[in-house]
Design an enzyme around this catalytic site. Sequence first.
Site, PDB file in Angstrom:
ATOM      1  CG  ASN A  11      15.913   7.260 -24.211  1.00 22.58           C
ATOM      2  OD1 ASN A  11      15.366   8.159 -23.571  1.00 22.58           O
ATOM      3  ND2 ASN A  11      16.110   7.334 -25.507  1.00 22.58           N
ATOM      4  CG  HIS A  14       9.569   8.967 -22.845  1.00 20.94           C
ATOM      5  ND1 HIS A  14       9.025   9.970 -23.614  1.00 20.94           N
ATOM      6  CD2 HIS A  14      10.146   8.096 -23.716  1.00 20.94           C
ATOM      7  CE1 HIS A  14       9.236   9.707 -24.897  1.00 20.94           C
ATOM      8  NE2 HIS A  14       9.919   8.577 -24.984  1.00 20.94           N
ATOM      9  CG  HIS A  47      16.316  12.259 -29.278  1.00 22.56           C
ATOM     10  ND1 HIS A  47      15.364  11.617 -30.031  1.00 22.56           N
ATOM     11  CD2 HIS A  47      16.824  13.233 -30.071  1.00 22.56           C
ATOM     12  CE1 HIS A  47      15.302  12.187 -31.235  1.00 22.56           C
ATOM     13  NE2 HIS A  47      16.177  13.168 -31.280  1.00 22.56           N
ATOM     14  NE  ARG A  49      11.610  14.653 -31.192  1.00 18.30           N
ATOM     15  CZ  ARG A  49      11.392  13.582 -31.974  1.00 18.30           C
ATOM     16  NH1 ARG A  49      11.612  12.373 -31.512  1.00 18.30           N
ATOM     17  NH2 ARG A  49      10.930  13.733 -33.182  1.00 18.30           N
ATOM     18  NE  ARG A  53       8.509  15.869 -29.766  1.00 18.49           N
ATOM     19  CZ  ARG A  53       8.162  15.115 -30.818  1.00 18.49           C
ATOM     20  NH1 ARG A  53       7.842  13.848 -30.653  1.00 18.49           N
ATOM     21  NH2 ARG A  53       8.131  15.628 -32.031  1.00 18.49           N
ATOM     22  CD  GLU A  74      18.485   8.339 -29.066  1.00 22.08           C
ATOM     23  OE1 GLU A  74      17.461   8.924 -29.479  1.00 22.08           O
ATOM     24  OE2 GLU A  74      18.449   7.255 -28.504  1.00 22.08           O
ATOM     25  CB  THR A 105      13.178   8.031 -33.523  1.00 25.69           C
ATOM     26  OG1 THR A 105      13.490   9.017 -32.538  1.00 25.69           O
ATOM     27  CG2 THR A 105      14.143   8.147 -34.674  1.00 25.69           C
ATOM     28  CD  GLU A 155      20.367   2.426 -30.744  1.00 30.64           C
ATOM     29  OE1 GLU A 155      21.312   3.084 -30.278  1.00 30.64           O
ATOM     30  OE2 GLU A 155      19.223   2.426 -30.250  1.00 30.64           O
ATOM     31  CG  HIS A 198      12.350   2.859 -31.390  1.00 26.80           C
ATOM     32  ND1 HIS A 198      10.981   2.697 -31.403  1.00 26.80           N
ATOM     33  CD2 HIS A 198      12.549   4.201 -31.360  1.00 26.80           C
ATOM     34  CE1 HIS A 198      10.393   3.887 -31.408  1.00 26.80           C
ATOM     35  NE2 HIS A 198      11.323   4.816 -31.366  1.00 26.80           N
TER      36      HIS A 198
HETATM   37  N1  PXP Z   1      17.468   4.040 -29.617  1.00 30.24           N
HETATM   38  C1  PXP Z   1      17.190   5.149 -30.342  1.00 30.24           C
HETATM   39  C2  PXP Z   1      18.165   5.559 -31.391  1.00 30.24           C
HETATM   40  C3  PXP Z   1      16.038   5.915 -30.086  1.00 30.24           C
HETATM   41  O1  PXP Z   1      15.776   7.015 -30.825  1.00 30.24           O
HETATM   42  C4  PXP Z   1      15.182   5.524 -29.040  1.00 30.24           C
HETATM   43  C5  PXP Z   1      13.980   6.335 -28.729  1.00 30.24           C
HETATM   44  O2  PXP Z   1      14.329   7.624 -28.390  1.00 30.24           O
HETATM   45  C6  PXP Z   1      15.518   4.382 -28.314  1.00 30.24           C
HETATM   46  C7  PXP Z   1      16.654   3.644 -28.629  1.00 30.24           C
HETATM   47  C8  PXP Z   1      14.696   3.921 -27.160  1.00 30.24           C
HETATM   48  O3  PXP Z   1      13.414   3.573 -27.588  1.00 30.24           O
HETATM   49  P1  PXP Z   1      12.296   3.293 -26.496  1.00 30.24           P
HETATM   50  O4  PXP Z   1      12.108   4.559 -25.739  1.00 30.24           O
HETATM   51  O5  PXP Z   1      11.126   2.918 -27.323  1.00 30.24           O
HETATM   52  O6  PXP Z   1      12.791   2.179 -25.630  1.00 30.24           O
END
Ligand code: PXP
Length: 248
Positions: A11, A14, A47, A49, A53, A74, A105, A155, A198
């Site tokens: 992901n 960030h 994602h 949003r 952001r 996402e 999330t 998930e 997550h």
């Molecule tokens: N899976 C989903 C559905 C998420 O919303 C997120 C966070 O955006 C992640 C995985 C990844 O989480 P993290 O950034 O904490 O590794």
Amino acid sequence: MTDHRLRLGVNIDHVATVRNARGGAYPDPLRAAKLAEAAGADGITAHLREDRRHISDADIEGLAEALSVPLNFEMAATDEMQAIALRHKPHAVCLVPEKREERTTEGGLEVAREENRLAHFIAPLRDAGCRVSIFIAADRPQIEAAHRIGAAVIELHTGAYCDAHAEGRFDERDAELARLREMSAFAHSLGLEVHAGHGLTYDTVQPIAAFPEVRELNIGHFLIGEAIFRGLDPAIREMRRLMDEARG
Ligand code: PXP
């Protein structure tokens, strides 16, 4: 590569968070995504949003065009996001709950409470060829509802397990882990493909990676943070190594 290899979705949200802190063009999430691909990511997760952001519409457009691995898009279950998904037709669409005031999330989607609306919502996405995934807590009624509405994938939210580990609440962590294990087996028995994610880190990934039913982990924040210290490529390779080791 066997069909049962555990996939790693990276992901890159960030990277966009850091870019947006200054409002310019760098660091570029697309460049991070290509680097993640080269480091062995099996997919890229982003994602979009409602408040934009981090990831922007242009980022999604760039990812949809340039990636050679699948894009896991996402999004919240809104009409605006559905239209964007139908325009790009990503490999996968992962439905997540979204609240403006949350930092990330926080919980899973309440599928059971919105079953009819979500069944109608995902139908055009499925018809467009997207694999629909639902981000939910490791909770039997939610899993059953996800199955009833015709999702291909669930998930499981690993946030509570990771938080309990980080805060030294080890009894709770172990209870969360047991729940995740039991619910991943249950979801698999219904024919759902099981993903998880997550909050996962080098310290927490292995017990989850060891669940035989889990086919994919989605990991972002920790990897992007770790990239500051060791670079994105080695940060991803180490996660891959730990996953493979746990998988035996
Ligand atoms: N899976 C989903 C559905 C998420 O919303 C997120 C966070 O955006 C992640 C995985 C990844 O989480 P993290 O950034 O904490 O590794």
